[in-house]
Design a protein around this motif. Structure first.
Motif, short mmCIF file in Angstrom:
data_model
loop_
_atom_site.label_atom_id
_atom_site.label_comp_id
_atom_site.label_asym_id
_atom_site.label_seq_id
_atom_site.Cartn_x
_atom_site.Cartn_y
_atom_site.Cartn_z
N LEU A 89 0.83 -1.19 0.00
CA LEU A 89 0.00 0.00 0.00
C LEU A 89 0.87 1.24 0.00
O LEU A 89 1.93 1.28 0.64
CB LEU A 89 -0.90 0.01 1.24
N ALA A 90 0.42 2.25 -0.73
CA ALA A 90 1.12 3.53 -0.69
C ALA A 90 0.99 4.10 0.73
O ALA A 90 0.04 3.79 1.45
CB ALA A 90 0.50 4.48 -1.71
N GLU A 91 1.95 4.90 1.10
CA GLU A 91 1.96 5.44 2.45
C GLU A 91 0.65 6.20 2.73
O GLU A 91 0.19 7.01 1.93
CB GLU A 91 3.14 6.40 2.62
N GLY A 92 0.03 5.87 3.85
CA GLY A 92 -1.21 6.53 4.23
C GLY A 92 -2.46 5.88 3.68
O GLY A 92 -3.57 6.25 4.05
N GLU A 93 -2.30 4.89 2.78
CA GLU A 93 -3.46 4.22 2.19
C GLU A 93 -3.80 2.96 2.98
O GLU A 93 -2.92 2.28 3.51
CB GLU A 93 -3.19 3.85 0.73
N GLU A 94 -5.10 2.64 3.03
CA GLU A 94 -5.55 1.45 3.74
C GLU A 94 -6.02 0.35 2.80
O GLU A 94 -6.20 -0.78 3.21
CB GLU A 94 -6.68 1.81 4.72
N SER A 95 -6.27 0.70 1.54
CA SER A 95 -6.74 -0.31 0.59
C SER A 95 -6.33 0.05 -0.82
O SER A 95 -5.99 1.20 -1.10
CB SER A 95 -8.27 -0.45 0.67
N ILE A 96 -6.35 -0.95 -1.69
CA ILE A 96 -6.02 -0.78 -3.10
C ILE A 96 -7.29 -0.38 -3.86
O ILE A 96 -8.36 -0.90 -3.60
CB ILE A 96 -5.50 -2.12 -3.68
N SER A 97 -7.17 0.53 -4.79
CA SER A 97 -8.30 0.84 -5.67
C SER A 97 -7.76 1.25 -7.03
O SER A 97 -6.60 1.66 -7.15
CB SER A 97 -9.17 1.96 -5.08
#
Length: 324
Positions: free
Chosen positions: A125-133
């Protein structure tokens, strides 16, 4: 052998999988309760194979449905075959167990019947992200799926999953896993996109030679979500050849498209939240395609991936650069 909704195929570890399953993916704008209600109805109709995944973000609802049908006496837990998937953001062996635990906690089940590596590549996950979209950048990771596989083997040894397998692997990636030093369990199945425009005959032949079952998703083509599917691709269910074969049997194109895949010896996942279509899909067991019609439908193959996941093409383990 005549196929029925109760037909099961024996896996290479001795467990059995129903040949028809309910697919439960839905676009993010579909209310999650629809998946729960559809799963309850499907179980009432006789579906016993439920396919889901962490990344579908509805395992809480699918678990609610399964437990409700156990509680009301419709089924026992051992009657249900539940498939979950470890998403690519959990491939680091330190995280893999946590990915499994997230699914089992959401489902509130004691074990999974089948647990798959969702893709052959790892992401973080990118920093600060909680899920993939699809509208967020992907951050590639270099974790080897062979290392992740060892965690799945441990889960099987612990009885937390009955069988383990893979999804979206090509032949080369399967070969790499099968030749892994110290391999304890080989995958029981490879779940891939498969339909009359993507017949997967070569991959199926390879898998069969290794006693690996092919499981098909998107058997009716695909949803037309512009975030995932190239809208210029042909609509499978509008194919005139498919329509002419369907007319011959007085069946819908969808029923014939599903029956074609089933009759190839491939397990079919049928995704629908419509009561009418859930019932109609069981009609695939009421007729059999003649050899010449199977051959005609095989001739429609275009090696077309609706779910090409082009945004992941730069990943070194992207599976669709190769023919199969």
């Amino acid at each position: 052998m005549a196929l029925t909704k109760d037909t099961r195929i024996t896996l290479n570890d001795g467990n059995t999988m129903p040949v028809l399953g309910l697919g439960t993916y839905a676009a993010p704008d579909v209310p999650k309760i629809q998946a729960e209600e559809a799963t309850k109805i499907a179980i009432d109709l006789g579906y016993r194979h439920i396919d889901c995944a962490y990344v579908y973000n509805n395992e809480v609802q699918i678990g609610n449905a399964i437990r409700a049908k156990i509680a009301d006496g419709t089924v026992r837990r051992e009657d249900i075959f539940y498939t979950g998937k470890l998403y690519s953001t959990f491939f680091n062996p330190v995280l893999a167990r946590k990915g499994f635990e997230k699914s089992i906690q959401d489902l509130q089940l004691d074990y999974l019947d089948l647990f798959l590596l969702h893709w052959p590549f790892s992401l973080k996950l990118a920093e600060g992200e909680e899920s993939i979209s699809p509208d967020k950048p992907y951050v590639y990771d270099n974790v080897d799926f062979c290392d992740t596989w060892e965690v799945l083997e441990q889960l099987k040894d612990a009885g937390l999953v009955k069988s383990i397998g893979v999804s979206n692997f090509n032949k080369r990636q399967l070969e790499r896993l099968l030749s892994k030093p110290g391999l304890k369990y080989k995958p029981v199945c490879n779940q891939v996109e498969c339909h009359v425009y993507l017949s997967q005959s070569k991959l199926q032949a390879y898998c069969k030679s290794k006693d690996i079952v092919l499981v098909a998703y998107s058997v009716l083509g695909s949803h037309r979500d512009k975030d995932w599917v190239d809208l210029s691709t042909p609509v499978l269910l509008e194919d005139p050849v498919l329509a002419s074969v369907a007319a011959k049997y007085n069946r819908s194109p969808a029923e014939v498209a599903m029956r074609f895949v089933l009759q190839k010896g491939i397990v079919v996942l049928a995704k629908s939240f419509s009561v009418a279509r859930l019932k109609q899909n069981l009609g695939v067991f009421d007729f059999e395609l003649k050899p010449e019609d199977m051959e005609t439908l095989e001739g429609l193959n275009k090696n077309l991936h609706y779910g090409a996941f082009k945004e992941m093409k730069q990943h070194p383990e992207y599976p669709f650069h190769e023919e199969y």
